[in-house]
Scaffold this motif. Structure first.
Motif, PDB file in Angstrom:
ATOM      1  N   LYS A 203       0.848  -1.184   0.000  1.00  0.00           N
ATOM      2  CA  LYS A 203       0.000   0.000   0.000  1.00  0.00           C
ATOM      3  C   LYS A 203       0.888   1.240   0.000  1.00  0.00           C
ATOM      4  O   LYS A 203       1.834   1.333   0.764  1.00  0.00           O
ATOM      5  CB  LYS A 203      -0.913   0.004   1.223  1.00  0.00           C
ATOM      6  N   LYS A 206      -2.860   6.477   1.762  1.00  0.00           N
ATOM      7  CA  LYS A 206      -4.042   6.383   2.603  1.00  0.00           C
ATOM      8  C   LYS A 206      -4.998   7.505   2.194  1.00  0.00           C
ATOM      9  O   LYS A 206      -4.647   8.397   1.417  1.00  0.00           O
ATOM     10  CB  LYS A 206      -3.667   6.501   4.071  1.00  0.00           C
ATOM     11  N   ASP A 207      -6.219   7.446   2.733  1.00  0.00           N
ATOM     12  CA  ASP A 207      -7.226   8.449   2.379  1.00  0.00           C
ATOM     13  C   ASP A 207      -6.760   9.851   2.755  1.00  0.00           C
ATOM     14  O   ASP A 207      -6.149  10.059   3.821  1.00  0.00           O
ATOM     15  CB  ASP A 207      -8.535   8.166   3.112  1.00  0.00           C
ATOM     16  N   ASN A 221      -0.447  11.961   2.860  1.00  0.00           N
ATOM     17  CA  ASN A 221      -1.225  10.772   2.485  1.00  0.00           C
ATOM     18  C   ASN A 221      -0.371   9.621   1.967  1.00  0.00           C
ATOM     19  O   ASN A 221      -0.868   8.512   1.770  1.00  0.00           O
ATOM     20  CB  ASN A 221      -2.285  11.129   1.439  1.00  0.00           C
ATOM     21  N   LEU A 223       2.271   6.589   2.153  1.00  0.00           N
ATOM     22  CA  LEU A 223       2.676   5.610   3.159  1.00  0.00           C
ATOM     23  C   LEU A 223       4.105   5.127   2.954  1.00  0.00           C
ATOM     24  O   LEU A 223       4.624   4.390   3.799  1.00  0.00           O
ATOM     25  CB  LEU A 223       1.729   4.396   3.124  1.00  0.00           C
ATOM     26  N   GLY A 244      -5.346   0.480  -1.977  1.00  0.00           N
ATOM     27  CA  GLY A 244      -4.151   0.918  -1.275  1.00  0.00           C
ATOM     28  C   GLY A 244      -3.174   1.712  -2.120  1.00  0.00           C
ATOM     29  O   GLY A 244      -2.123   2.124  -1.618  1.00  0.00           O
ATOM     30  N   SER A 259     -11.360   5.052  -2.370  1.00  0.00           N
ATOM     31  CA  SER A 259     -10.283   4.874  -1.393  1.00  0.00           C
ATOM     32  C   SER A 259      -9.081   4.163  -2.031  1.00  0.00           C
ATOM     33  O   SER A 259      -9.271   3.186  -2.771  1.00  0.00           O
ATOM     34  CB  SER A 259     -10.789   4.054  -0.210  1.00  0.00           C
ATOM     35  N   PRO A 260      -7.874   4.641  -1.775  1.00  0.00           N
ATOM     36  CA  PRO A 260      -7.520   5.840  -1.025  1.00  0.00           C
ATOM     37  C   PRO A 260      -7.913   7.102  -1.798  1.00  0.00           C
ATOM     38  O   PRO A 260      -7.581   7.237  -2.979  1.00  0.00           O
ATOM     39  CB  PRO A 260      -6.000   5.760  -0.890  1.00  0.00           C
TER      40      PRO A 260
END
Length: 957
Positions: A203, A206-207, A221, A223, A244, A259-260
């Motif tokens: 991933k 993120k959102d 946002n 990761l 992801g 999402s994300p």
């Protein structure tokens, strides 16, 4: 994709990276576009080159003397380098060809993610870019001595396509977000180290957080901060955004709420369009730096790879060609010695001046032979070749003049001057349209000088092919009696101008013509011609004059030393005037009649233009000639060295030079020295010219016009939507071109030519197209086999009817078949020992620093060595750690036995295992447990995990 009904549309739907140009209304004042990045980088690279390569016999430059010019523009750079008023028009043309190539990616490859570093196609994108680069470099190396202006045009277009890919890396990947402040050198230099890429298993985003205004805050946002990733957007080659994974983002990304949520693009400084808009400037500057490296990177860039002479040629830095196309048939026997004398006198006049041409081109033509083209820098040699010409052969009257002009155009620099001497019409007149297209595309001026004329039928044609050529290229058609060529020799002086600027070109019935002279002009030429043989003379009136400066027929010496006569015949007069005062001037004629006026001078204040259309949600330059009655966007860029300029009007003139339409604007030069406007237009005339009006910083009014004629056509040629232009060796490709006719019913003849002869057939060759209808032209191309590397061919499609002719240029690319499957397997690993002493409740820093935990593992790769590095995020308490690896090879397999140790204040680690081609695995260990207090307050990279060991597979070229 969104549909648009207005002319000035929003640039969206296909928007993948930096926007192509400033014609897109979504582009803000602080945004840097593809064109800005490319233009700025080329100026920096060329300025650096010029600093290190001063003109022979001229003093050198201090470091930064040219690069740090403020503003750094083509005009300011050329003026400083040549230390004289030398127009940068040829250089601007080279830049525009490269920018056009950049734009072509949006036209041809908008749905292919590897052209945009989209959808984590990072390895493919790097490979694609390097294939383009290698093709350009290799083709120029192999054929640089044979390359004509068309070959360089193709190379410039291909260069733009390569740069598009290069620049997208910085707007569409997370290179900037990882804190990188230098370019990714591996892109432009394959021998530099690769950087690992996030695999499909990890991933990356993120959102984004919703804000009170309903927008998304995408700060933080990402990761990953130790692996490359890029944004996803729905394309033909990228059907969906995986779970992801980061999105492209922005209000025109239909997946932005999946999402994300949000995304990572940095293409603009507008947060509604670019989730990471705060990094736009950094991304654009890195893209600009990478483009500079591409051109002048030490040891690997374009300059060092191909040498300074190719660098000059590629960017049209050397100036214009002085070219002569001379009829050598027996009917010229009484003229040939005079023609030779005239040509040699022209050369002697200009060879040592600041306006000296870069090189000299001679093309003799006869019947049925023509050529060869003699191209040289050696003036003595060139004069000897002219002196050796003799007149013989050519039994009938018309000769092969069009073939001679084609050869001269192919061997002359862009925006050159070609003098044609003949006493006959063209036997090969069928090539006229091709010659006009070729001359117009490089803005070369053709001066036909005739001492007679006859057609293939033996008749004298009033509106003959030479008149049409002169009209299209904006120059003079001159016809005199045999033995009288000396009387118009002064015309040649008009062409020998290193900074030509046209103020007025008009045909009208009048007794007085008013015009404006600005302070950037140092000299003027005033040309007056009439169709009848009634003698005339004129007075030249300057601001505040009470006396009239006279230029009278048959008068060799003028009353004012500042005025000199260049041509003085019954129906044609040209004078040259030194400018002493700006303001409103006038030419007052001796009688009311119809005259053709051309008022030109020497000035660096000039303009360029682009006719543009909507395509794929962008505004891009048109291909071929504009369609009559269609809506376009006219973009005008003003170049000058007069401080701050203000543009007040953009003007469309009819064929006679009278104003057809004027668009009021009010825009001044910006801080970067740029002055550019775009206006919506509809071209309803069959042919027209363009002009501008404005004011200099001192308030003087200036006028400029482009003398070459722009034709509109009822027939248009466009590539079919979604048309591919790449094929693999040994395969074939059908290219579909839509021919649309908005004029009367007529039969059109089609033709297709490509420089590498890849085209095998096309259909139809001729067909009747009714008004408002279209047909599909299908051309089949076949790629050779075997093929060692990528190659490209410039293809020209033409359609010719009774009243309309148009063309379309496109590049067909052939790529080698992939014969070897590249290494795609990441290194493997096995944990042999893992200490868990750090498990437990939170301890003080003093206690946790006194305890260590250990990790021992083996990593291996079947093809290359394994590289192990830490990918640790920033910690509040810097860890005390050690990492040691011992390498060995067992049965051809590379092994790395590693030991990692850290104190318990940092009870987690991320290790990146990479092979030589960039395939990566990620080994994560984390002792933190969300159900218990951890040993330290260091930031967590995983939660609710007692021990995590995850496998990350990636491919990195």
């Amino acid at each position: 994709m969104h549909l648009h009904t207005g002319l000035l549309t929003l640039c969206f739907g296909w928007a993948f990276a930096f926007y192509p140009n400033r014609e897109c209304p979504d582009v803000g004042l602080s945004d840097l576009t593809d064109e800005d990045i490319t233009r700025n980088a080329i100026l920096t690279a060329v300025a650096t080159f010029m600093e290190g390569n001063p003109l022979p016999g001229k003093p050198g430059f201090k470091p930064g003397e040219l690069v740090d010019l403020v503003p750094l523009t083509p005009t300011s750079l050329f003026k400083a380098y040549f230390r004289a008023d030398v127009s940068p028009n040829q250089f601007i043309q080279a830049i525009q060809n490269i920018v056009t190539g950049n734009d072509e990616v949006e036209r041809l490859y908008a749905q292919q993610s590897d052209y945009h570093f989209h959808c984590e196609q990072i390895t493919k994108s790097i490979t694609l870019f390097q294939q383009y680069r290698d093709e350009i470099f290799t083709q120029i190396k192999v054929s640089k001595d044979k390359m004509d202006v068309n070959a360089y045009e193709k190379a410039q277009l291909k260069m733009g396509m390569a740069l598009h890919i290069l620049q997208k890396f910085y707007s569409n990947t997370n290179w900037v977000e990882m804190g990188k402040r230098t370019t990714y050198r591996h892109l432009v230099n394959a021998s530099d180290p690769v950087f690992p890429i996030a695999s499909s298993a990890i991933k990356t985003c993120k959102d984004c957080l919703p804000t009170e205004s309903g927008s998304l805050n995408c700060s933080g946002n990402l990761l990953v901060d130790n692996l490359l990733t890029s944004g996803y957007k729905k394309l033909e080659t990228c059907a969906a955004k995986p779970k992801g994974k980061c999105g492209h983002g922005g209000k025109y990304d239909e997946t932005r709420l999946q999402s994300p949520t949000g995304g990572i693009n940095k293409e603009t400084a507008n947060p509604e369009l670019s989730p990471h808009s705060n990094l736009h400037d950094k991304a654009a500057r890195l893209a600009e730096n990478a483009t500079v490296e591409f051109f002048i990177g030490p040891g690997f860039g374009f300059l060092d790879s191909l040498g300074p002479s190719v660098f000059r040629k590629f960017f049209n830095l050397q100036g214009y060609s002085l070219s002569f196309v001379i009829d050598t048939t027996s009917s010229m026997s009484d003229e040939i010695n005079l023609v030779k004398t005239i040509c040699i006198n022209i050369i002697k006049k200009v060879m040592n001046s600041s306006d000296a041409p870069y090189n000299y081109v001679l093309v003799p033509f006869n019947d049925p032979s023509f050529g060869p083209a003699i191209v040289t820098h050696d003036v003595a040699y060139f004069q000897s070749q002219i002196g050796a010409l003799t007149a013989t052969g050519g039994d009938d009257c018309p000769e092969m003049s069009m073939n001679g002009l084609k050869l001269a155009l192919a061997n002359s620099e862009p925006r050159s001057n070609i003098f044609l001497f003949t006493d006959a019409g063209a036997k090969d007149v069928a090539l006229l349209d091709e010659v006009m297209i070729q001359a117009s595309s490089v803005e070369t001026q053709i001066y036909p000088m005739l001492t007679g004329y006859c057609s293939a039928s033996g008749d004298v044609v009033e509106d003959n092919e030479y008149m049409k050529l002169a009209k299209v290229t904006g120059q003079h058609y001159t016809r005199v009696q045999k033995g009288k060529l000396n009387s118009v020799l002064g015309i040649t002086e008009l062409a020998l101008n290193s900074a030509p600027a046209v103020l007025v070109q008009v045909t009208e019935r009048t007794k007085k013509l008013l015009f404006y002279v600005d302070e950037t002009l140092r000299e003027l030429s005033i040309s007056v011609k009439k169709n009848n043989d009634v003698p005339f003379y004129f007075f030249l009136l300057t601001p505040g004059d009470t006396d009239k400066t006279r230029s009278r027929r048959k008068r060799a010496v003028t009353m004012d030393a500042k005025v000199s006569s260049l041509v003085n015949t019954t129906n044609y007069q040209v004078v040259k005037v030194q400018v002493t005062q700006p303001g409103q001037w006038a030419v007052e004629m001796s009688s009311l009649d119809t005259y053709t006026f051309e008022i030109a001078g020497k000035s660096l204040l000039d303009f360029s233009y682009k006719i543009m259309e909507e395509k794929n949600g962008y505004v891009l330059p048109i291909q071929g000639r504009p369609e009559k009655g269609a809506e376009y966007i006219l973009s005008v860029a003003v170049e000058g060295d007069s401080g701050k300029l203000t543009l007040t009007r953009v003007i469309i003139f009819d064929e006679t030079g009278k104003i057809n339409k004027a668009y009021d604007v009010n825009k001044s030069t910006d801080s970067r020295g740029q002055l550019r406007v775009s206006v919506p237009v509809r071209f309803n005339l069959t042919s027209f010219t363009l002009g501008i009006a404005g004011k200099t910083e001192s308030g003087s009014e200036f006028h400029r016009c482009k003398p070459h004629l722009i034709r509109t056509e009822s027939i248009s040629l466009k590539l079919s939507e979604g048309q591919k232009s790449t094929l693999t060796e040994g395969t074939s490709l059908n290219v579909l071109v839509i021919a649309s006719n908005v004029g009367p019913d007529q039969t059109f003849t089609f033709n297709v030519k490509d420089e590498l002869s890849l085209m095998r057939s096309f259909n139809p060759q001729s067909i009747l197209i009714a008004q408002g209808q279209n047909v599909t032209l299908t051309a089949t191309f076949e790629a050779p086999k075997p093929l060692s590397q990528q190659l490209s061919s410039l293809v020209t499609f033409t359609a010719k009817g009774g009243t309309s002719t148009n063309y379309l240029k496109s590049v067909i690319t052939v790529v080698p078949e992939v014969k070897e499957i590249p290494d795609q397997d990441p290194p493997q690993y096995n944990i042999t020992q893992l200490g868990d002493i750090c498990k437990g409740k939170k301890k003080s820093v003093q206690v946790c620093k006194s305890h260590n935990w250990d990790l021992e593992f083996q990593a291996w790769d079947n093809i290359s060595g394994v590289f192990v590095e830490l990918g640790l995020p920033a910690a509040e308490i810097p860890p005390v750690y050690s990492l040691n690896c011992n390498d060995t090879i067992i049965s051809g397999v590379s092994w790395a036995s590693c030991q990692y140790s850290s104190d318990c204040c940092y009870p987690h680690v991320s290790l990146i295992l990479t092979d030589a081609t960039g395939n990566a695995n990620l080994l994560d260990v984390d002792f933190r447990d969300s159900q218990k207090e951890s040993w330290s307050s260091a930031p967590r990279i995983q939660s609710s995990v007692v021990l995590a060991v995850s496998l990350l597979s990636a491919i990195f070229y």
